[in-house]
Design a protein around this motif. Sequence first.
Motif, PDB file in Angstrom:
ATOM      1  N   ARG A 126       2.312   8.394 -14.004  1.00 19.28           N
ATOM      2  CA  ARG A 126       1.826   8.359 -12.631  1.00 19.28           C
ATOM      3  C   ARG A 126       3.022   8.181 -11.696  1.00 19.28           C
ATOM      4  N   PHE A 127       3.225   9.129 -10.787  1.00 21.11           N
ATOM      5  CA  PHE A 127       4.345   9.098  -9.860  1.00 21.11           C
ATOM      6  C   PHE A 127       3.896   8.465  -8.544  1.00 21.11           C
ATOM      7  N   ILE A 128       4.547   7.379  -8.171  1.00 24.93           N
ATOM      8  CA  ILE A 128       4.182   6.633  -6.971  1.00 24.93           C
ATOM      9  C   ILE A 128       5.313   6.718  -5.943  1.00 24.93           C
ATOM     10  N   PRO A 129       5.016   7.206  -4.733  1.00 26.31           N
ATOM     11  CA  PRO A 129       6.039   7.295  -3.692  1.00 26.31           C
ATOM     12  C   PRO A 129       6.166   6.001  -2.908  1.00 26.31           C
ATOM     13  N   ASP A 130       7.376   5.480  -2.871  1.00 29.39           N
ATOM     14  CA  ASP A 130       7.667   4.311  -2.039  1.00 29.39           C
ATOM     15  C   ASP A 130       8.514   4.800  -0.867  1.00 29.39           C
ATOM     16  N   GLY A 131       7.907   5.662  -0.055  1.00 24.51           N
ATOM     17  CA  GLY A 131       8.649   6.391   0.961  1.00 24.51           C
ATOM     18  C   GLY A 131       9.422   5.528   1.931  1.00 24.51           C
ATOM     19  N   ASN A 132       8.879   4.397   2.314  1.00 26.74           N
ATOM     20  CA  ASN A 132       9.554   3.504   3.244  1.00 26.74           C
ATOM     21  C   ASN A 132      10.389   2.429   2.545  1.00 26.74           C
ATOM     22  N   GLY A 133      10.361   2.423   1.236  1.00 17.26           N
ATOM     23  CA  GLY A 133      11.131   1.437   0.480  1.00 17.26           C
ATOM     24  C   GLY A 133      10.562   0.035   0.534  1.00 17.26           C
ATOM     25  N   PRO A 157      16.757   6.100  -8.719  1.00 16.43           N
ATOM     26  CA  PRO A 157      17.322   6.414  -7.402  1.00 16.43           C
ATOM     27  C   PRO A 157      16.660   7.570  -6.666  1.00 16.43           C
ATOM     28  N   GLY A 158      16.172   8.595  -7.372  1.00 19.11           N
ATOM     29  CA  GLY A 158      15.592   9.683  -6.610  1.00 19.11           C
ATOM     30  C   GLY A 158      15.031  10.808  -7.453  1.00 19.11           C
ATOM     31  N   ALA A 159      13.989  11.440  -6.910  1.00 20.22           N
ATOM     32  CA  ALA A 159      13.402  12.614  -7.546  1.00 20.22           C
ATOM     33  C   ALA A 159      14.427  13.743  -7.620  1.00 20.22           C
ATOM     34  N   ILE A 183      -0.593  -0.440 -23.649  1.00 21.93           N
ATOM     35  CA  ILE A 183      -0.205  -0.156 -22.267  1.00 21.93           C
ATOM     36  C   ILE A 183      -1.208   0.825 -21.654  1.00 21.93           C
ATOM     37  N   ASP A 184      -1.770   0.439 -20.516  1.00 28.82           N
ATOM     38  CA  ASP A 184      -2.781   1.272 -19.858  1.00 28.82           C
ATOM     39  C   ASP A 184      -2.180   2.449 -19.099  1.00 28.82           C
ATOM     40  N   GLU A 185      -0.983   2.252 -18.528  1.00 27.47           N
ATOM     41  CA  GLU A 185      -0.413   3.320 -17.713  1.00 27.47           C
ATOM     42  C   GLU A 185       1.095   3.133 -17.588  1.00 27.47           C
ATOM     43  N   ILE A 186       1.789   4.270 -17.418  1.00 22.85           N
ATOM     44  CA  ILE A 186       3.215   4.270 -17.118  1.00 22.85           C
ATOM     45  C   ILE A 186       3.389   4.804 -15.707  1.00 22.85           C
ATOM     46  N   VAL A 187       4.120   4.073 -14.887  1.00 30.26           N
ATOM     47  CA  VAL A 187       4.275   4.399 -13.471  1.00 30.26           C
ATOM     48  C   VAL A 187       5.755   4.588 -13.146  1.00 30.26           C
ATOM     49  N   CYS A 188       6.050   5.669 -12.461  1.00 34.41           N
ATOM     50  CA  CYS A 188       7.395   5.931 -11.964  1.00 34.41           C
ATOM     51  C   CYS A 188       7.402   5.717 -10.455  1.00 34.41           C
ATOM     52  N   VAL A 189       8.313   4.879  -9.967  1.00 38.40           N
ATOM     53  CA  VAL A 189       8.429   4.588  -8.539  1.00 38.40           C
ATOM     54  C   VAL A 189       9.792   5.050  -8.045  1.00 38.40           C
ATOM     55  N   SER A 190       9.796   5.726  -6.901  1.00 34.87           N
ATOM     56  CA  SER A 190      11.054   6.126  -6.284  1.00 34.87           C
ATOM     57  C   SER A 190      10.911   6.081  -4.769  1.00 34.87           C
ATOM     58  N   VAL A 191      12.021   5.839  -4.086  1.00 35.16           N
ATOM     59  CA  VAL A 191      12.007   5.838  -2.627  1.00 35.16           C
ATOM     60  C   VAL A 191      12.094   7.291  -2.156  1.00 35.16           C
ATOM     61  N   ASN A 192      10.988   7.977  -2.318  1.00 35.34           N
ATOM     62  CA  ASN A 192      10.797   9.351  -1.865  1.00 35.34           C
ATOM     63  C   ASN A 192       9.400   9.471  -1.289  1.00 35.34           C
ATOM     64  N   THR A 240       0.852  -1.192   0.000  1.00 37.57           N
ATOM     65  CA  THR A 240       0.000   0.000   0.000  1.00 37.57           C
ATOM     66  C   THR A 240       0.886   1.240   0.000  1.00 37.57           C
ATOM     67  N   PHE A 241       0.678   2.098  -0.982  1.00 35.54           N
ATOM     68  CA  PHE A 241       1.429   3.348  -1.100  1.00 35.54           C
ATOM     69  C   PHE A 241       0.603   4.478  -0.477  1.00 35.54           C
ATOM     70  N   HIS A 242       1.248   5.302   0.327  1.00 32.63           N
ATOM     71  CA  HIS A 242       0.570   6.428   0.972  1.00 32.63           C
ATOM     72  C   HIS A 242       0.820   7.680   0.128  1.00 32.63           C
ATOM     73  N   THR A 243      -0.212   8.112  -0.593  1.00 29.66           N
ATOM     74  CA  THR A 243      -0.070   9.233  -1.509  1.00 29.66           C
ATOM     75  C   THR A 243      -0.884  10.429  -1.029  1.00 29.66           C
TER      76      THR A 243
END
Length: 247
Positions: free
Chosen positions: A97-104, A43-45, A70-79, A14-17
Amino acid sequence: MLQDKTGSRIPQITFHTRQNNEWVDVTTDDIFKGRSVVVFSLPGAFTPTCSSAHVPRFNELAPVFRDNGIDEIVCVSVNDTFVMNEWAKDQQADNIRFIPDGNGEFTAAMGMLVDKDDLGFGKRSWRYSMLVRDGVIEKMFIEPEVPGDPYEVSDADTMLNHINPQAQKPHDVVLFTKPGCPYCARAKDMLSDAGMEYEEINVGGQVSLRSVRAASGSDTVPQVWIDGVHIGDSEALAEWMQQREAA
């Protein structure tokens, strides 16, 4: 040792956005279930390669990805989500779509969490991309495990070539113009009518006619380049367009 999880299911995270000033939890099922999604992680924003190449090219090619299923393009970063939201605005990357993986958590479950202590980053994601269909990883492109921040295989073009080697990519178009120039207006109209996006460089100020002459051998405008090839003025562009239609 990085893990290639091709053939595995996406981990349940679960991502907290933060959306419209409210907290919104987004699950991996929300993103991937019943959909074809391209993910790229970095690696990072606001970091150089991520901002100058990785994000912009995926954003540019997003319409082509959609045309190829392709339905969507998602960018994931540990931020955290605040950083990711500001980065999305700065990049003007409306196709991603920018997805935060804040806790990694997601990155760790993917086997891609690495130490960037030498840069003062702490734990971050290794750079990679993947194609996910209905929650199952169909293909991963993982950058080689070498020092630094390699950027060789996780790019948008490599992924698109995997999905469809014959996909029609947009032309890269740049033209020098001057305000009030009717020939420049004609060139831009031709490009727009053909559905070709372009980057316009106005001559004046820091960009002089000397720059135009050095690049093109001419001090008149417009001067047009397409896919790195110098086409010339508006008449040359019209001829190029006719040849393109006849091909």
